[in-house]
Write an enzyme that holds these catalytic residues in place. Structure first.
Site, short mmCIF file in Angstrom:
data_model
loop_
_atom_site.label_atom_id
_atom_site.label_comp_id
_atom_site.label_asym_id
_atom_site.label_seq_id
_atom_site.Cartn_x
_atom_site.Cartn_y
_atom_site.Cartn_z
N LEU A 144 -5.23 4.64 -2.38
CA LEU A 144 -4.73 3.62 -3.30
C LEU A 144 -3.32 3.24 -2.86
CD1 LEU A 144 -5.83 5.22 -6.69
CD2 LEU A 144 -7.00 3.42 -5.45
N CYS A 145 -2.85 2.05 -3.20
CA CYS A 145 -1.55 1.62 -2.70
C CYS A 145 -1.00 0.44 -3.49
CB CYS A 145 -1.64 1.17 -1.24
SG CYS A 145 -2.45 2.33 -0.14
N THR A 146 0.28 0.16 -3.27
CA THR A 146 0.88 -1.11 -3.67
C THR A 146 1.73 -1.62 -2.51
OG1 THR A 146 1.00 -0.49 -6.02
CG2 THR A 146 2.43 -2.28 -5.29
#
Length: 399
Positions: free
Chosen positions: A143-145
């Protein structure tokens, strides 16, 4: 094949919910979004990560030896925990079947990735099967931003949080994900060189031979965020193993190849858009010149490009935000990091579009959460990449 994916997902969910506390239990004491962080920058110096050189002129069997000598213990700790968790999630019999097939899978991977993993196995005294599992994990569990922003002078900035370890061992005492915590000591900067000159730089977990975050000086910045989908990494992996479909690209390995090969932002964008992939993904690019920023939404065959200045969902006229959801859809209520990030970028404004703004936005909960292992800030014009380890204090979202 879609039905097989659904069955696999259902089995995984059943295993996961028996292995970790309920979502309600995890979220006790968590507060909703209460405002934008404004004081996190500058980061603390002890949170910076070490830098190593990878000499691409060396044999693939030797490139990682000096790194794995330093990180052998930490990698053993991580692999032991992942091994235990996977046996719980899959069941020991299923895990043993998959694990026994991984050395043969490794032999089918393109050069130099197989050779490098083989050398990492030798340097760490870990089975090749477990080094392979470690390297392909990122196809389905990240998961990331990511944020790309342009200041009023046309200077480009690129920041990202790398979140990893969802449903992988919740520590009730410390309120942390075990795998995320074990990954943090493995975070390193890599300076990839040829003929004693830097080709590109990246942020890696030691022993992972692909690239998830990188910069090529005077060319472009790059980050990769996971994209969910039924025709995802599990399906591509099964096609690779069962049907010997080796024409598709492994996302992390392919990203590294693009950073080595591409000589411009436009060339990188073209390469990342058109190759057939093993897993769906979001590629986020920033360039050197004003207007050079985009989110490339990929399924395994097709692509959609959202460019800087489009004013569509997930963007403003001067910035782009990508988490793990398509920009034309609303993120789910239980994982909306996009809305706070956009709100905080707008609140900061283009007049303040600096590394400080990006770091503060990436430090705003829930953009910043218990899964966040590191935050990186990049700038293609000077080839700069800085990275800091992160620990989200309570109260903090689990993801």
């Amino acid at each position: 094949m879609a039905n097989m994916r659904i069955v696999l997902c259902c089995l995984l969910i059943l295993r996961v919910t028996s292995a970790v506390p309920s979502i309600i239990d995890i979220k006790k004491g968590i507060v909703p979004f209460e405002g934008c962080e404004g004081t996190a920058y500058p980061p603390k110096e002890p949170d910076t990560v070490p830098t190593y050189t990878i000499n691409l002129d060396d044999s693939p069997f030797d490139r990682w030896n000096h790194i794995m000598k330093d990180k052998k213990t930490q990698m053993h700790d991580l692999i032991a925990d992942v091994r235990s968790l996977m046996k719980i999630l899959m069941g020991e019999k299923v895990f043993n079947i998959i694990n026994s097939s991984l050395p043969k899978l490794a032999e089918t991977l393109p050069s130099p990735f197989y050779e490098e993993m083989h050398s990492i196995s030798s340097a760490t005294d870990l089975p090749l099967s477990e080094v392979t599992l470690y390297n392909i994990f990122y196809e389905v569990f990240t998961l990331c931003t990511s944020i790309v922003a342009q200041d009023k002078h046309g200077r480009m900035y690129h920041g990202r949080n790398l979140d990893f370890g969802l449903f992988m061992g919740w520590d009730l005492k410390n309120h942390t994900w075990r795998v995320a915590e074990l990954l943090k000591p493995l975070v390193i900067h890599l300076d990839w060189q040829r003929a004693n000159k830097t080709v590109f730089q990246s942020v890696n977990y030691a022993g992972f031979v692909g690239v998830l975050t990188g910069v090529k000086k005077d060319k472009f910045t790059f980050s990769l965020d996971e994209r969910f989908g039924f025709n995802g990494g599990f399906v591509g992996l099964l096609e690779w193993i069962l049907f010997h479909d080796h024409k598709q690209q492994w996302v992390g390995f392919f990203s590294r190849e693009v950073l080595e090969r591409a000589q411009s932002y436009e060339e990188a964008k073209d390469l990342l858009s058109k190759k057939r992939l093993l897993a769906p993904v979001y590629f986020i690019l920033g360039g050197v010149n004003a207007g050079e920023g985009c989110i490339i939404t990929r399924d395994r065959e097709n692509f959609n490009i959202l460019s800087l200045g489009s004013r569509k969902s997930g963007s403003g006229s001067w910035f782009l935000v990508e988490t793990n959801y398509d920009h034309w859809k609303n993120p789910p209520f239980f994982d909306d990091r996009r809305t706070p990030a956009i709100k905080c970028m707008m609140e900061g404004g283009q007049e303040e579009a600096t590394e400080k703004l990006l770091y503060n936005v990436l430090s705003t909960k829930p953009v910043f959460n218990k899964l966040t292992t590191y935050t990186s800030l990049m700038q293609a014009g000077d080839g700069k990449i800085n990275t800091w380890l992160r620990n989200c204090p309570d109260p903090c979202w689990p993801w």
